[in-house]
Design an enzyme around this catalytic site. Structure first.
Site, short mmCIF file in Angstrom:
data_model
loop_
_atom_site.label_atom_id
_atom_site.label_comp_id
_atom_site.label_asym_id
_atom_site.label_seq_id
_atom_site.Cartn_x
_atom_site.Cartn_y
_atom_site.Cartn_z
N HIS A 91 51.35 11.49 -32.09
CA HIS A 91 50.07 10.98 -32.57
C HIS A 91 49.57 11.62 -33.86
CE1 HIS A 91 49.81 8.67 -28.93
NE2 HIS A 91 50.01 9.75 -28.21
N ARG A 135 54.74 17.08 -27.61
CA ARG A 135 55.17 15.68 -27.76
C ARG A 135 54.00 14.80 -28.17
NH1 ARG A 135 53.49 11.01 -25.74
NH2 ARG A 135 55.01 9.37 -25.88
#
Length: 139
Positions: free
Chosen positions: A104, A99
């Site tokens: 990011h 995740r």
């Protein structure tokens, strides 16, 4: 534990899992070539991880321990309290890493890994949901 909130989050988790199951292509190559499928899978897998962490945080709040410092630590606490198996906690902790990478560093995702998570590891989310549901039923 606020069961109504947790039940709503479980419903959302089941929807994310169903969406991943519905849209997961048969192979990683198809996924690598389809930006729409990429978006659908990454978004729903990321949501599933976040929902598991949110639900886990509700469970941890019932324990007599300080709150976790990280998302992954949530699953360590649940395993330590024997609410999750150590194996499931470890797999869910790895999903937090996915995740974080997806959120990011989206452009650097390995679509073969995303496909493996979407096709083989969505059961981890279902198992987590079953554990939580059983806990709600027994409360």
């Amino acid at each position: 534990m606020e069961s109504v909130i947790v039940e709503r989050k479980l419903d959302s988790l089941y929807r994310c899992i169903a969406r991943v199951e519905e849209k997961c292509p048969p192979d990683a190559g198809t996924l690598a070539d389809d930006p729409d499928l990429q978006d659908i899978l990454v978004l729903n897998l990321s949501r599933a991880v976040r929902l598991c962490v949110d639900i886990g945080t509700h469970l941890v709040a019932e324990l007599d321990s300080p709150p976790p410092d990280t998302m992954g630590q949530t699953f360590d606490f649940l395993a330590g309290a024997e609410l999750l198996s150590a194996e499931l906690a470890a797999r869910l902790k790895k999903s937090v890493g996915f995740r974080n990478l997806a959120v990011h560093n989206y452009e650097e995702l390995n679509w073969a890994i995303v496909h493996a998570i979407a096709s083989r590891h969505r059961e981890d989310f279902r198992e987590f949901a079953r554990v939580v549901s059983a806990r709600l039923d027994s409360a």
